[in-house]
Write a protein that holds these residues in place. Sequence first.
Motif, PDB file in Angstrom:
ATOM      1  N   ASP A 179      28.170  23.054 -26.701  1.00 55.24           N
ATOM      2  CA  ASP A 179      29.004  22.375 -25.752  1.00 55.24           C
ATOM      3  C   ASP A 179      28.432  22.672 -24.255  1.00 55.24           C
ATOM      4  N   GLU A 180      28.231  21.807 -23.497  1.00 58.82           N
ATOM      5  CA  GLU A 180      27.840  22.013 -22.266  1.00 58.82           C
ATOM      6  C   GLU A 180      28.556  22.997 -21.403  1.00 58.82           C
ATOM      7  N   GLN A 181      29.861  22.845 -21.420  1.00 56.58           N
ATOM      8  CA  GLN A 181      30.820  23.881 -20.620  1.00 56.58           C
ATOM      9  C   GLN A 181      30.651  25.409 -21.116  1.00 56.58           C
ATOM     10  N   VAL A 182      30.484  25.255 -22.460  1.00 58.63           N
ATOM     11  CA  VAL A 182      30.391  26.701 -22.878  1.00 58.63           C
ATOM     12  C   VAL A 182      28.843  27.253 -22.510  1.00 58.63           C
ATOM     13  N   THR A 183      27.897  26.503 -22.449  1.00 59.20           N
ATOM     14  CA  THR A 183      26.428  26.853 -22.193  1.00 59.20           C
ATOM     15  C   THR A 183      26.608  27.266 -20.760  1.00 59.20           C
ATOM     16  N   ARG A 184      27.279  26.439 -19.836  1.00 59.06           N
ATOM     17  CA  ARG A 184      27.356  26.690 -18.403  1.00 59.06           C
ATOM     18  C   ARG A 184      27.812  28.082 -18.060  1.00 59.06           C
ATOM     19  N   ILE A 185      29.041  28.353 -18.776  1.00 62.25           N
ATOM     20  CA  ILE A 185      29.768  29.227 -18.622  1.00 62.25           C
ATOM     21  C   ILE A 185      29.043  30.845 -19.224  1.00 62.25           C
ATOM     22  N   LEU A 186      28.632  30.779 -20.378  1.00 56.39           N
ATOM     23  CA  LEU A 186      27.496  31.798 -20.519  1.00 56.39           C
ATOM     24  C   LEU A 186      26.435  32.057 -19.810  1.00 56.39           C
ATOM     25  N   LEU A 187      25.675  31.187 -19.188  1.00 51.45           N
ATOM     26  CA  LEU A 187      24.563  31.155 -18.374  1.00 51.45           C
ATOM     27  C   LEU A 187      25.043  31.993 -17.161  1.00 51.45           C
ATOM     28  N   GLU A 188      26.127  31.722 -16.423  1.00 53.05           N
ATOM     29  CA  GLU A 188      26.817  32.389 -15.377  1.00 53.05           C
ATOM     30  C   GLU A 188      26.977  33.786 -15.529  1.00 53.05           C
ATOM     31  N   HIS A 189      27.090  34.160 -16.937  1.00 48.22           N
ATOM     32  CA  HIS A 189      27.260  35.568 -17.121  1.00 48.22           C
ATOM     33  C   HIS A 189      25.836  36.236 -17.833  1.00 48.22           C
ATOM     34  N   GLY A 190      24.781  35.390 -17.618  1.00 48.79           N
ATOM     35  CA  GLY A 190      23.544  35.757 -17.773  1.00 48.79           C
ATOM     36  C   GLY A 190      23.190  35.940 -19.291  1.00 48.79           C
ATOM     37  N   ILE A 191      23.823  35.126 -20.086  1.00 47.44           N
ATOM     38  CA  ILE A 191      23.285  34.860 -21.515  1.00 47.44           C
ATOM     39  C   ILE A 191      23.033  33.570 -21.919  1.00 47.44           C
ATOM     40  N   ARG A 192      22.052  33.460 -22.566  1.00 49.00           N
ATOM     41  CA  ARG A 192      21.544  32.267 -23.266  1.00 49.00           C
ATOM     42  C   ARG A 192      21.477  32.551 -24.728  1.00 49.00           C
ATOM     43  N   VAL A 193      22.163  31.309 -25.535  1.00 53.20           N
ATOM     44  CA  VAL A 193      22.292  31.512 -26.789  1.00 53.20           C
ATOM     45  C   VAL A 193      21.508  30.350 -27.537  1.00 53.20           C
ATOM     46  N   ARG A 194      20.565  30.756 -28.540  1.00 54.37           N
ATOM     47  CA  ARG A 194      19.627  29.925 -29.511  1.00 54.37           C
ATOM     48  C   ARG A 194      20.320  30.276 -30.981  1.00 54.37           C
ATOM     49  N   THR A 195      20.432  28.940 -31.368  1.00 54.13           N
ATOM     50  CA  THR A 195      21.168  29.101 -32.896  1.00 54.13           C
ATOM     51  C   THR A 195      20.215  28.579 -33.902  1.00 54.13           C
ATOM     52  N   VAL A 196      20.585  28.818 -35.076  1.00 55.27           N
ATOM     53  CA  VAL A 196      20.066  27.894 -36.193  1.00 55.27           C
ATOM     54  C   VAL A 196      21.301  27.973 -37.210  1.00 55.27           C
ATOM     55  N   SER A 197      21.406  26.615 -37.488  1.00 53.90           N
ATOM     56  CA  SER A 197      22.774  26.181 -38.465  1.00 53.90           C
ATOM     57  C   SER A 197      22.378  26.315 -39.582  1.00 53.90           C
ATOM     58  N   SER A 198      23.531  26.785 -40.516  1.00 55.56           N
ATOM     59  CA  SER A 198      23.408  26.573 -42.116  1.00 55.56           C
ATOM     60  C   SER A 198      24.824  26.981 -42.518  1.00 55.56           C
ATOM     61  N   GLY A 199      25.107  26.726 -43.645  1.00 58.61           N
ATOM     62  CA  GLY A 199      26.592  26.918 -44.142  1.00 58.61           C
ATOM     63  C   GLY A 199      26.890  28.550 -44.088  1.00 58.61           C
ATOM     64  N   SER A 200      28.101  28.774 -43.980  1.00 64.87           N
ATOM     65  CA  SER A 200      28.530  30.148 -43.837  1.00 64.87           C
ATOM     66  C   SER A 200      28.158  31.119 -44.894  1.00 64.87           C
ATOM     67  N   ARG A 201      28.317  30.775 -46.232  1.00 66.78           N
ATOM     68  CA  ARG A 201      27.974  31.425 -47.287  1.00 66.78           C
ATOM     69  C   ARG A 201      26.391  31.541 -47.320  1.00 66.78           C
ATOM     70  N   GLU A 202      25.872  30.540 -47.010  1.00 64.63           N
ATOM     71  CA  GLU A 202      24.220  30.556 -46.846  1.00 64.63           C
ATOM     72  C   GLU A 202      23.980  31.771 -45.758  1.00 64.63           C
ATOM     73  N   VAL A 203      24.784  31.663 -44.649  1.00 63.72           N
ATOM     74  CA  VAL A 203      24.426  32.817 -43.560  1.00 63.72           C
ATOM     75  C   VAL A 203      24.769  34.107 -44.228  1.00 63.72           C
ATOM     76  N   ALA A 204      25.751  34.180 -45.230  1.00 67.54           N
ATOM     77  CA  ALA A 204      26.390  35.710 -45.608  1.00 67.54           C
ATOM     78  C   ALA A 204      24.961  36.213 -46.826  1.00 67.54           C
ATOM     79  N   THR A 205      24.480  35.218 -47.432  1.00 69.90           N
ATOM     80  CA  THR A 205      23.739  35.709 -48.641  1.00 69.90           C
ATOM     81  C   THR A 205      22.112  35.497 -48.167  1.00 69.90           C
ATOM     82  N   GLY A 206      21.957  34.960 -46.893  1.00 64.49           N
ATOM     83  CA  GLY A 206      20.519  34.801 -46.483  1.00 64.49           C
ATOM     84  C   GLY A 206      20.156  36.070 -45.669  1.00 64.49           C
TER      85      GLY A 206
END
Length: 401
Positions: free
Chosen positions: A73-100
């Motif tokens: 979300d653009e607004q979330v990205t802006r807020i985080l950048l103002e706090h000096g944080i950039r987030v880069r993500t990789v998407s997958s299913g939650s259980r796939e996250v948990a078992t990978g």
Amino acid sequence: MGDPARTEPALTVAREPHPFRQRALRVLTLALALLLTVSGTAVLATAGHLLLPFQRLTTLEGRLASKAGFFEDEQVTRILLEHGIRVRTVSSGSREVATGSLDGYDFVFPSGEPAGDLISSTRQKQHRYTNIYRPFDSPLVLATYREYAETLRDAGAARPQTGSGTGEPLYYSLDMNRFLALTEHNRRWNDLGIGRHGLSNGNVVLAQTSDICESNSAGTYLGLVAFTRNGNDVPTDLRRADEIAAKVKPLLIRQGSPGADLFKYYASPNDHRLDPVVVVYEHQFLAYQAGYRTRHRTVDTERVLLYPTTRMLTQPQFIALDRRADRLGELLEHNPELQRRATELGYHVLGADALTGRLRQQGVPAPPAAGGDETAARMPELEILERMIAAVKNCPAPATN
């Protein structure tokens, strides 16, 4: 005497500019520079990069499922950048996250407790850093189309919820026992008389989930089915879990769409006969309706939600895998701007009751608060849930995180 047609060259002496004129030129130059600076700053602020050249920027790598949309979300990205944080993500299913494998990631953000508990349990056994934050929650729901909701209503399995706005209802209560009885006896939509609502569908009545080996919503739906089929109680021993798993396996073994996020398919123009009922999260539907209202000045009355009378609340868990990610977790839980934006995106912010008011501001009917004849469903212990998942489908073994 010289030639009168000729003139001697004239020598022109340049005079120093008047001091007042020099000061005026300097003031004008400074004003123009200031104007350009302010304009550039405004552009940077709009783009979400305000003051980035002047502060240290921390880039965090995350692996997450349906909550990836929050960080996109653009607004979330802006807020985080103002706090000096950039987030880069990789998407997958939650259980796939948990078992990978989680090597190289600073945080994970599974969509509910089963996947989050699996991650925490594994890392604690390995004595690896783990810190959990719970910034918001969202109920598990079944998304469908009006003709199917009305057909379930005719069968006595659904009824419109009152108090959710005028006109055609967007929200229905779903009697889980009656719905499961329809699915377990292989009833088909044509058998239920969907033809009365202008459609024909010879497929069995079913709530479609993502692959249970990859998806938190599928595992949570299994927990909801087990809770319902256990007399609205949580299975607490392995023998009882085996009995329930054997009973519901014919229902869930047909599940497993390859996509981890069914909502994108549900929200797109498609053949409603293929997957007319899908298991999703409430926030996805509410954010979709808010966006639809902005674009069309009306809500989408074709798509509706079914709320199980045994309501299952899901709490996404932001899990910091190192201390750098703790600051992001703290911002998600406590930053007012991020909490406001989460509410606008359809989440229930913990400790606040702002969602109903925000939906009304957006022109979207708000679903009635939980209560009345609804029962709060609870998930089995992790060991029991994993045993039931294994009985339903032979999932790949977890990786060493």
